[in-house]
Design a protein around this motif. Structure first.
Motif, PDB file in Angstrom:
ATOM      1  N   GLU A   1       0.822  -1.205   0.000  1.00  0.00           N
ATOM      2  CA  GLU A   1       0.000   0.000   0.000  1.00  0.00           C
ATOM      3  C   GLU A   1       0.861   1.261   0.000  1.00  0.00           C
ATOM      4  OE1 GLU A   1      -2.674   2.925  -0.073  1.00  0.00           O
ATOM      5  OE2 GLU A   1      -2.967   0.836  -0.640  1.00  0.00           O
ATOM      6  N   MET A   2       1.993   1.220   0.706  1.00  0.00           N
ATOM      7  CA  MET A   2       2.865   2.399   0.712  1.00  0.00           C
ATOM      8  C   MET A   2       3.331   2.737  -0.703  1.00  0.00           C
ATOM      9  SD  MET A   2       6.410   3.030   2.820  1.00  0.00           S
ATOM     10  CE  MET A   2       5.562   2.767   4.387  1.00  0.00           C
ATOM     11  N   CYS A   3       3.615   1.707  -1.488  1.00  0.00           N
ATOM     12  CA  CYS A   3       4.039   1.927  -2.874  1.00  0.00           C
ATOM     13  C   CYS A   3       2.905   2.518  -3.703  1.00  0.00           C
ATOM     14  CB  CYS A   3       4.501   0.613  -3.491  1.00  0.00           C
ATOM     15  SG  CYS A   3       5.884  -0.180  -2.655  1.00  0.00           S
ATOM     16  N   ALA A   4       1.709   1.956  -3.555  1.00  0.00           N
ATOM     17  CA  ALA A   4       0.553   2.471  -4.300  1.00  0.00           C
ATOM     18  C   ALA A   4       0.260   3.911  -3.900  1.00  0.00           C
ATOM     19  CB  ALA A   4      -0.661   1.580  -4.047  1.00  0.00           C
ATOM     20  N   ALA A   5       0.431   4.219  -2.614  1.00  0.00           N
ATOM     21  CA  ALA A   5       0.186   5.586  -2.147  1.00  0.00           C
ATOM     22  C   ALA A   5       1.198   6.558  -2.757  1.00  0.00           C
ATOM     23  CB  ALA A   5       0.253   5.635  -0.624  1.00  0.00           C
ATOM     24  N   ARG A   6       2.444   6.126  -2.896  1.00  0.00           N
ATOM     25  CA  ARG A   6       3.448   6.986  -3.534  1.00  0.00           C
ATOM     26  C   ARG A   6       3.106   7.234  -5.003  1.00  0.00           C
ATOM     27  NH1 ARG A   6       9.243   4.710  -2.819  1.00  0.00           N
ATOM     28  NH2 ARG A   6       9.701   6.607  -4.009  1.00  0.00           N
ATOM     29  N   LEU A   7       2.613   6.213  -5.671  1.00  0.00           N
ATOM     30  CA  LEU A   7       2.178   6.383  -7.057  1.00  0.00           C
ATOM     31  C   LEU A   7       1.045   7.398  -7.150  1.00  0.00           C
ATOM     32  CD1 LEU A   7       2.130   2.786  -8.569  1.00  0.00           C
ATOM     33  CD2 LEU A   7       3.380   4.743  -9.484  1.00  0.00           C
ATOM     34  N   ARG A   8       0.046   7.246  -6.283  1.00  0.00           N
ATOM     35  CA  ARG A   8      -1.103   8.167  -6.323  1.00  0.00           C
ATOM     36  C   ARG A   8      -0.675   9.592  -6.000  1.00  0.00           C
ATOM     37  NH1 ARG A   8      -3.489   3.616  -3.746  1.00  0.00           N
ATOM     38  NH2 ARG A   8      -3.338   4.620  -1.699  1.00  0.00           N
ATOM     39  N   SER A   9       0.277   9.738  -5.089  1.00  0.00           N
ATOM     40  CA  SER A   9       0.756  11.071  -4.735  1.00  0.00           C
ATOM     41  C   SER A   9       1.450  11.734  -5.922  1.00  0.00           C
ATOM     42  CB  SER A   9       1.726  10.976  -3.549  1.00  0.00           C
ATOM     43  OG  SER A   9       2.254  12.243  -3.232  1.00  0.00           O
ATOM     44  N   LEU A  10       2.320  10.979  -6.614  1.00  0.00           N
ATOM     45  CA  LEU A  10       2.982  11.551  -7.789  1.00  0.00           C
ATOM     46  C   LEU A  10       1.962  11.881  -8.867  1.00  0.00           C
ATOM     47  CD1 LEU A  10       5.607  12.348  -9.221  1.00  0.00           C
ATOM     48  CD2 LEU A  10       5.701  10.013 -10.136  1.00  0.00           C
ATOM     49  N   ARG A  11       0.957  11.044  -9.016  1.00  0.00           N
ATOM     50  CA  ARG A  11      -0.084  11.318 -10.014  1.00  0.00           C
ATOM     51  C   ARG A  11      -0.739  12.665  -9.762  1.00  0.00           C
ATOM     52  NH1 ARG A  11      -5.034   7.356  -9.889  1.00  0.00           N
ATOM     53  NH2 ARG A  11      -5.338   8.443  -7.921  1.00  0.00           N
ATOM     54  N   GLU A  12      -1.078  12.962  -8.513  1.00  0.00           N
ATOM     55  CA  GLU A  12      -1.737  14.231  -8.207  1.00  0.00           C
ATOM     56  C   GLU A  12      -0.813  15.415  -8.492  1.00  0.00           C
ATOM     57  OE1 GLU A  12      -4.999  14.383  -7.685  1.00  0.00           O
ATOM     58  OE2 GLU A  12      -4.721  12.263  -8.132  1.00  0.00           O
ATOM     59  N   GLN A  13       0.480  15.239  -8.251  1.00  0.00           N
ATOM     60  CA  GLN A  13       1.418  16.336  -8.529  1.00  0.00           C
ATOM     61  C   GLN A  13       1.577  16.551 -10.032  1.00  0.00           C
ATOM     62  OE1 GLN A  13       2.205  18.168  -6.174  1.00  0.00           O
ATOM     63  NE2 GLN A  13       1.815  16.888  -4.386  1.00  0.00           N
ATOM     64  N   ILE A  14       1.604  15.464 -10.803  1.00  0.00           N
ATOM     65  CA  ILE A  14       1.666  15.604 -12.261  1.00  0.00           C
ATOM     66  C   ILE A  14       0.385  16.234 -12.784  1.00  0.00           C
ATOM     67  CG2 ILE A  14       1.686  14.290 -14.433  1.00  0.00           C
ATOM     68  CD1 ILE A  14       3.708  12.411 -13.167  1.00  0.00           C
ATOM     69  N   ARG A  15      -0.757  15.855 -12.221  1.00  0.00           N
ATOM     70  CA  ARG A  15      -2.021  16.472 -12.629  1.00  0.00           C
ATOM     71  C   ARG A  15      -2.009  17.976 -12.334  1.00  0.00           C
ATOM     72  NH1 ARG A  15      -6.460  13.861 -14.051  1.00  0.00           N
ATOM     73  NH2 ARG A  15      -7.748  15.521 -13.163  1.00  0.00           N
ATOM     74  N   ALA A  16      -1.412  18.354 -11.216  1.00  0.00           N
ATOM     75  CA  ALA A  16      -1.330  19.772 -10.875  1.00  0.00           C
ATOM     76  C   ALA A  16      -0.485  20.526 -11.902  1.00  0.00           C
ATOM     77  CB  ALA A  16      -0.752  19.947  -9.472  1.00  0.00           C
ATOM     78  N   LEU A  17       0.594  19.903 -12.374  1.00  0.00           N
ATOM     79  CA  LEU A  17       1.426  20.545 -13.382  1.00  0.00           C
ATOM     80  C   LEU A  17       0.710  20.622 -14.730  1.00  0.00           C
ATOM     81  CD1 LEU A  17       4.904  18.958 -12.552  1.00  0.00           C
ATOM     82  CD2 LEU A  17       4.179  21.330 -12.162  1.00  0.00           C
TER      83      LEU A  17
END
Length: 209
Positions: free
Chosen positions: A65-81
């Protein structure tokens, strides 16, 4: 964010997703009618499957889950960009930090280690961590290429509510899928049918005073 399994299948990849995995990554959460969402990397298993289907991880990587959470976090930052680029706003500093961190986190070489049995030797980091770091770095690098390359001017947000996906425009198309285009046209037609029509002069004269 309310998650659900949709009655209809998730839409096909948006235009540009085949050329830019980072765009496909940003679109891996799908907004559905009724305020619900389908997250394609919402669990460790689905995150592992998503990465494996794109050659970014083996099918048996065993993400937690920690890995999946890191993926989701990066996704939100890329979406922000992506949002800042589409809207013409300054890039959020936190998003820049997150993407740059992902770009530089993946080890470029095996590390030097020592133990009593083998003595000095070189070995990779923990396999799962290394797999995830390399996947994050690849997606971050691809996002950077998209945002700074010649296709950046073609970036657009899907114009059909409630969709929140991004795409690369082709001509005047502002929809990420045929389904979204049909939904937008149906919404416009409904608005025209339900909009009150202005009275003609003859109708106004016949109204009682």
């Amino acid at each position: 964010m309310r998650m659900t399994v949709p009655a209809e299948p998730s839409p096909p990849p948006a235009p540009g997703a085949a050329e830019y995995p980072a765009l496909d990554f940003a679109n891996s959460v799908v907004a559905l009618p009724g305020g619900q969402f389908l997250d394609l990397i919402g669990t460790p298993a689905t995150a592992n499957q998503w990465l494996a289907e794109r050659g970014l991880a083996p099918v048996d990587a065993g993400l937690r889950e920690m890995c999946a959470a890191r993926l989701r976090s990066l996704r939100e930052q890329i979406r922000a960009l992506l949002a800042s680029r589409v809207d013409g706003h300054a890039a959020p500093p936190s998003a820049l930090v997150a993407v740059n961190d992902a770009l530089t986190r993946a080890p470029a070489a095996s590390l030097l280690r020592w133990d009593e049995t083998r003595g000095l030797h070189r070995a990779a980091a923990h396999p799962t961590t290394q797999i995830l770091d390399h996947a994050l770095a690849a997606l971050a690098a691809n996002a950077a290429d998209l945002l700074t390359g010649p296709d950046a001017d073609r970036l657009a947000a899907c114009g059909s509510a409630p969709c929140t996906r991004y795409l690369l425009r082709t001509g005047r198309r502002h929809w990420c899928s045929t389904r979204c285009g049909d939904r937008a046209r149906a919404a416009r037609a409904y608005a025209r049918r339900t909009q009150p029509q202005p009275q003609t002069q003859a109708q106004a004269q016949t109204q009682p005073r």
